[in-house]
Design an enzyme around this catalytic site. Structure first.
Site, PDB file in Angstrom:
ATOM      1  N   HIS A  70      -5.631  -6.091  -3.024  1.00 39.67           N
ATOM      2  CA  HIS A  70      -6.254  -6.179  -1.966  1.00 39.67           C
ATOM      3  C   HIS A  70      -6.608  -7.862  -1.885  1.00 39.67           C
ATOM      4  O   HIS A  70      -7.379  -8.064  -0.844  1.00 39.67           O
ATOM      5  CB  HIS A  70      -7.791  -5.828  -1.988  1.00 39.67           C
ATOM      6  N   ARG A  81       0.873  -1.273  -0.289  1.00 37.57           N
ATOM      7  CA  ARG A  81      -0.228   0.027  -0.023  1.00 37.57           C
ATOM      8  C   ARG A  81       0.971   1.096   0.078  1.00 37.57           C
ATOM      9  O   ARG A  81       0.565   2.252  -0.570  1.00 37.57           O
ATOM     10  CB  ARG A  81      -0.762   0.077   1.178  1.00 37.57           C
TER      11      ARG A  81
END
Ligand code: HEM
Length: 329
Positions: free
Chosen positions: A194, A67
């Site tokens: 994800h 991320r």
């Protein structure tokens, strides 16, 4: 020898070749593979080692590092601007509140500053660390070019206009990606990140509402009801703000194509994930990726290369920071 061919004396030919080679490698403003081969040959090894050892003592590290590169590259380009500390830097923006992995980058940087002072940029360490994080949890091995330099600008107000929010419509997501020269397909592929990592309850609360009895109910009917019940149990209204759930409810520790299979069974955690299945422009991609992990891995490699090349600073631009948290000046 062919008629008309010009013959250069050997030293001139060698000089020309050197100039062409030098130009191609450092002045062209682009990244190159093995940029540190001569200046710091162990650079990539050190980063990999640091990511590997920190991930084995803390399993949340791979998700954090992946991320981190996204949030760094989308604001000011991949230049480690997200790592700078100070009043009103990117890091201080609420959209970056839960971004982590900074200490892993700093620890690789400390070793590299010891071995090859002033040579390896924080921006490259971030990109390499995210690449390694994916591989460590079962994703594809990717070669990425290096030579990024560190930025000098980091402003909180630049974050919101560049980062995406889970409430975005498909058009808003597509536009933000296209601002970074990333395609609709890149959006579907990179959202596959994800498949690892976690999210705080607040990140998907918009899919529920509090009823008159003070209990959560599902308002987003695109979410599988059993999955929604599980989320409500894990994230009741009384949950502490630090509670987190897995982004991928099935194989949270593995980088695989389960994310797309989850989307097909209405188990996309964020509204922005579910949107990829609902939209006619992206549904077919989701189906193909759910059926073919090889296809996901190959495409991931290409999209990740594009992500980690956004707005890079090379050559004389920026600097090589001594510490990732502050500029040299
Ligand atoms: C397309 C739009 C995207 C949206 C709206 C979005 C939003 C979010 C949100 C809200 C979280 C949870 C944060 C938290 O509650 O702590 C999250 C987690 C995460 N995101 Fe995204 N994201 C997007 C795209 C991406 C991309 C492109 C990548 C990387 C290539 C990425 C990688 C991750 C990872 C790995 C996590 C887990 C972080 C951790 O475990 O600490 N995301 N994302």
């Amino acid at each position: 020898m062919e008629k008309g061919a010009m013959v250069f004396p050997f030293p001139i030919a060698v000089s020309c070749l050197f100039i062409i080679f030098h130009f191609a490698n450092s002045v062209s403003g682009s990244l190159v593979f093995n940029f540190y081969a001569a200046s710091c040959p162990t650079a990539e090894f050190i980063v990999r080692n640091t990511v590997s050892s920190s991930s084995s003592s803390d399993s949340s590290i791979p998700g954090k590092l992946l991320r981190l590169v996204f949030h760094d590259c989308f604001v000011e380009g991949c230049d480690a601007s997200l790592m700078l500390l100070g009043n009103n830097t990117e890091k201080s923006d609420p959209a970056n509140r839960s971004v982590g992995g900074f200490s892993v980058i700093e620890s690789a940087k400390r070793v590299l500053e010891f071995l090859c002072p002033g040579t390896v940029s924080c921006a490259d360490i971030i990109a390499l660390a995210a690449r390694d994080a994916v591989e460590i949890v079962g994703g594809p091995m990717i070669q990425i070019p290096t030579g990024r330099r560190d930025g000098m600008v980091s402003v909180a107000s630049n974050v919101r206009p560049n980062i995406l929010d889970t409430s975005f419509t498909m058009d808003e997501m597509i536009n933000r990606f296209s601002d970074k020269e990333l395609s609709l397909f890149d959006l579907v592929i990179l959202s596959g990140a994800h498949t690892i990592g976690t999210a705080h309850c607040s990140s998907f609360r918009d899919r529920f509402q509090e009823d008159s009895k003070g209990k959560l109910t599902l308002i987003d009917k695109t979410l599988d009801s059993t999955y929604a019940d599980k989320l409500m149990q894990e994230c009741p209204l009384s949950a502490s703000p630090s509670v987190q759930v897995n982004n991928d409810p099935e194989t949270s520790m593995v980088f695989d194509n389960q994310y797309y299979r989850n989307l097909l069974t209405n188990k996309g955690l964020f509204q922005s994930d579910s949107a990829l299945l609902r939209d006619n422009r992206t549904r077919k991609f989701v189906e193909d990726l759910a059926n073919d992990q090889e296809f996901f891995f190959e495409s991931w490699g290409q999209s990740f290369l594009k992500l980690t090349s956004i707005g890079v600073k090379t050559g004389d631009e920026g600097e090589i920071r001594r510490s990732c948290a502050s500029t040299n000046a």
